[in-house]
Each structure stands twice: as C-alpha cells, then as structure tokens.
Design a protein around this motif. Structure first.
Motif, short mmCIF file in Angstrom:
data_model
loop_
_atom_site.label_atom_id
_atom_site.label_comp_id
_atom_site.label_asym_id
_atom_site.label_seq_id
_atom_site.Cartn_x
_atom_site.Cartn_y
_atom_site.Cartn_z
N GLU A 19 37.99 47.47 40.07
CA GLU A 19 39.15 48.31 39.72
C GLU A 19 39.89 47.73 38.52
O GLU A 19 40.40 48.47 37.67
N LEU A 20 39.96 46.39 38.44
CA LEU A 20 40.62 45.75 37.29
C LEU A 20 39.84 46.02 36.01
O LEU A 20 40.44 46.26 34.95
N GLY A 45 48.25 47.60 46.16
CA GLY A 45 47.26 48.67 46.19
C GLY A 45 47.89 50.05 46.14
O GLY A 45 47.42 50.94 45.42
N GLU A 63 47.15 47.91 34.71
CA GLU A 63 46.35 46.71 34.47
C GLU A 63 47.03 45.48 35.05
O GLU A 63 46.38 44.62 35.69
N ALA A 82 49.23 50.65 42.65
CA ALA A 82 48.16 51.02 41.75
C ALA A 82 47.74 52.47 41.96
O ALA A 82 47.46 53.21 41.01
N ASP A 89 47.78 55.43 39.24
CA ASP A 89 46.59 56.27 39.01
C ASP A 89 46.96 57.74 39.06
O ASP A 89 46.49 58.55 38.24
N ALA A 126 38.27 44.82 44.03
CA ALA A 126 39.48 44.67 43.22
C ALA A 126 39.13 44.32 41.77
O ALA A 126 39.78 44.80 40.83
N ALA A 153 40.70 49.33 34.85
CA ALA A 153 42.04 49.32 34.24
C ALA A 153 41.98 48.78 32.82
O ALA A 153 42.65 49.30 31.90
N ARG A 202 46.85 41.82 41.91
CA ARG A 202 46.19 42.08 43.19
C ARG A 202 44.85 41.33 43.27
O ARG A 202 44.51 40.74 44.31
N ALA A 203 44.09 41.37 42.17
CA ALA A 203 42.81 40.67 42.17
C ALA A 203 43.00 39.16 42.31
O ALA A 203 42.24 38.48 43.03
N ARG A 241 46.85 45.58 38.96
CA ARG A 241 45.50 45.27 39.45
C ARG A 241 45.14 43.81 39.16
O ARG A 241 44.38 43.19 39.93
N GLN A 242 45.66 43.23 38.10
CA GLN A 242 45.42 41.82 37.80
C GLN A 242 46.03 40.94 38.89
O GLN A 242 45.38 40.02 39.41
#
Length: 453
Positions: free
Chosen positions: A205-206, A400, A175, A403, A407, A202, A209, A181-182, A178-179
């Motif tokens: 995907e967040l 990425g 999480e 992440a 995953d 993104a 997450a 990255r977004a 991805r936070q």
C-alpha cells in the motif's frame, strides 16, 4: 522634320515608361531566421496581472490570443485570403504587341501596336470573385476554430493543473500515513506481536502511495507544459501561476436546442457549408466556360505614311465536348461537398451525445463517491478515533482508517476531475463556453479580425 517628330514620340514613350516603373512595388527580402522564434519565446512572460494574482479562464484566454502561434498563423491565413480576394478584383492585364518593318519604299518604315484585352465580364468574373470571397470567409471560420481549440486546451490544462495540485496534497498526506503505519507494523513484526503478511500488505500500500505522488507530480508537469504551449510562453512563466479552479458542469441542463444549434452554427459546420458553396461556384464557372471567351484587340499602325486603326475580335473556344466532362466533374464535387457537410453535422451531433453521456456517467460516479463511499470512510475513521481514545483500538488500526478516508477523498477528487473534463468536452462539442467573459473574448477576437479586413 519627320525625325524630330519621331524623336518627340520616342521621348514621350520613354518618359511614360519611366513614370510607370517608378510606381512599381519593389522586392524587399525577408529571410527566415530559425533562431528568432525560440529566442523570443524564451523571454516571454505573463505581465498582464501581478505575480500573486489569480488567473481566471478569461484572463488566460485573452493572454493566449496575443501569443499563441497557432492563433497567429490562422490570423495570417485569414489576412492572406482577404488579400487574395482583393487581388482577384483586379482585371487581367492586356497584351501589347509592338511591330516594326523596313522596306526600300520612299517611306520605308512601318510602325504598329496591337493589343489583346480579355473581357472580364459575366459569369466568369462573378464566380471568380465569389470563390475568392468564400475562401476569405472560410479562413475566418478556420481562425475561429483555432481560437476555440486554444480555449479548450487552456481549460483542460487548468483543470489538470488545479486537480494535480489538490491530488498532490492529499497523496502526500496518504503517503505519510501509510509510511507511519508500515513502520509501526515493522516494529510489531520484529517484536513478534504481528504476522509478516500484514507488513507486506502495508508495504504494498505504501508503494502505491509513492506511485500516486509520482503520478500527481507528473500530471502537474504535463499540465504546466500544456498550459505554457496554449499561452505561447515558456514553461517557466507558468510554474508559479495561481489559477482559479474551473467551474463544475451544470446538472440537468436541457441540451435539445443547444444540440441543434451546434449542428447549424459550429465553425467546422460553417466551413463545410463554405466548401459546398465553393463547389457550387465552381460548377457555375464550368457552365460559363461552355461559351467562348471574348478578347478584343484594338491597334494602331503607321503603314509607310498611312495611318491605320485595325481592330480584331478574338474568341477562345470551349473544348470539343463543350466542357461537358468538366461540368460533370464539378457536379460530382458538389455532391461530394454535400455529403461532407452531412458527415460534419453527424459528427457534431454525435460528439454532443457522447460528451453528454460521458458527463452523466462522470456525475453519477461523483455523486456515488460523495454520498456513499466518502461518508462511510468518514464514519469509520471517526469511530476508530473514538475507540483509540477509549483504549479499545491501537494506532495501527487508526492509521488504516485514516488512509482509507484519504483514499476516498482522492477517489472523489478523481471523479470531480473526470466530471470537469467531461464538461469541457461537452462545451467543445457545443462550441459554447459556460463563462460569459470567455464568450465575449471569443466573439470580440473573431469580430475584430473580420472587421479589420
């Protein structure tokens, strides 16, 4: 003189009745208090080990046997069945009839006493005792099933709890990645350095997450609730409990003998065997009821000055069809019990086969992720880290691949949990615990209840 003698007899009779009543049991009220159990449950705590100790499966099982309500109920039913078997051995009571008669003769009174004693002998008594003993054995098997059910519930809850804790750690890391990255993509889109679809992907995907974290928290809470119920304590008592991770199922195990043993020794199979024995005993009892039931009736009478000792023999005759209909019904019930036994054995064998297939599939998935998917994700993450250090990639691409690696680790964790649960299902189908300490506790609990009766 006659009056004095009769008064003495009456006095002795009254004394005898008084002594008899003195030895009788007395009723003691035990009203139900609905609030007692919830209040007592709320105060229970696990005090067998220190607060920071690690609890193994054997520790949890031993603690549950003294607190779980279902285990206590099964034990009480077993004790009730044993008490019923003991009560069955008491011969049926006789019937006593007292008579008196008055006439205008010189000796006007007639006194009499007559009894009716059923002869509790032969097939009727034997099959009645046998049925009661079999019911006690059946109750002991039910207790064994209840204990095993608690053990399975504890093992599943422990696997879910440990897996949820591990998943929550990885899911929160995912999480966070991805936070970041977004947010970076948001800034790049705002600066015109990237297209908006990239940030939308993104954000999606967040959101996944976030959901994964929420699901892990929910599974952790559900595992705590299941663990508390199996242990017979409030959920607050298990919130901070440290649990040893359950063992992974062994690979390549030959289950041929274990599968056959399960179909012969599982307690639900043995219970079905007792059901068949009970049907057999009922048939023998109906066969015995073809013949008259014998009662004897000794008596005494003082007939206007003459002492007499009458005696009669009574017969309770069978039905008009010589009990053929009841015998046919008992035979049908025995056949039904035999088919039920076969169905239980078939379910046991099928359960082992299904659990073995599920375990093989779960292990194959775990091996595939561990040996293929995870190494690929690790190599990609390492290569991207090198490229980032060399200035050939940016931070968004590196995030990425991080992440993607998380995953893959979460997928491996899911596969391991599925394999562990499949192993628990296989143990449940075989009714055998992989931990020798748990096996000893199970055997000791059942032996203690059986010997205590």
């Amino acid at each position: 003189m006659i009056f004095a003698a009769r008064f003495a007899v009456a006095t002795r009779a009254m004394i005898g009745v008084s002594l008899l009543l003195t030895g009788c049991a007395h009723y003691v009220a035990a009203p139900v208090r609905l609030e007692s159990y919830p209040a007592a449950l709320q105060t229970r705590r696990l005090d067998e080990k220190p607060n920071d100790a690690v609890w193994t499966g054997a520790d949890l099982l031993a603690a549950s046997l003294t607190r779980n309500a279902a285990v206590a109920e099964a034990a009480a039913r077993c004790r009730t069945a044993v008490a019923a078997a003991r009560a069955t051995r008491v011969a049926p009571g006789m019937t006593l009839t007292l008579t008196a008669e008055y006439s205008r003769d010189p000796k006007p009174w007639l006194y009499g006493a007559g009894g009716d004693i059923p002869l509790d002998i032969g097939g009727r008594r034997g099959e009645r005792l046998n049925a009661a003993d079999l019911a006690a054995v059946q109750a002991l098997h039910d207790y064994g099933e209840a204990v095993w059910a608690v053990r399975s519930a504890l093992t599943r809850a422990r696997a879910d709890r440990v897996s949820a804790d591990d998943e929550l750690r990885l899911a929160r890391r995912l999480e966070a990645v991805r936070q970041v990255r977004a947010e970076r993509l948001d800034r790049r889109v705002a600066a015109g350095e990237d297209d908006r679809p990239a940030v939308l992907a993104a954000r999606a995907e967040l959101a996944l997450a976030h959901r994964r974290v929420a699901d892990a928290v929910a599974r952790r809470a559900q595992a705590d609730a299941a663990l508390a119920q199996a242990l017979g304590v409030p959920i607050e008592a298990v919130a901070g409990l440290r649990l040893a991770p359950p063992s992974s199922p062994s690979e390549g195990r030959d289950l041929t003998d274990a599968r056959r043993t399960a179909a012969l020794t599982r307690r639900d199979v043995l219970r079905a065997v007792v059901d068949y024995d009970l049907a057999e005993s009922a048939l023998k009892l109906e066969i015995a009821r073809q013949y008259p039931e014998i009662h004897i009736g000794p008596g005494y009478s003082w007939d206007h000055g003459a002492t007499k000792l009458p005696f009669n023999l009574g017969l309770v005759l069978p039905p008009a069809d010589l009990n053929r209909a009841a015998i046919a019904q008992a035979e049908a019930k025995r056949l039904d019990a035999g088919r039920t036994l076969e169905a239980v054995q078939a379910a046991a064998l099928g359960g082992v086969d299904q659990a073995r297939a599920a375990l093989s599939a779960a292990r194959a998935t775990e091996v595939l992720i561990r040996d293929r998917d995870l190494p690929i994700a690790q190599r990609l993450a390492a290569a991207m880290a090198r490229s980032l250090a060399a200035g050939a990639a940016d931070r968004v691409e590196d995030l990425g691949t991080q992440a993607a690696l998380l995953d893959a680790e979460l997928s491996l964790l899911d596969a391991r949990r599925a394999a562990i649960i499949a192993g628990v299902d296989l143990e449940d189908a075989l009714r055998t615990a992989s931990d020798p300490a748990e096996t000893l506790i199970l055997q000791t609990a059942i032996r203690a209840l059986g010997d205590g009766q």
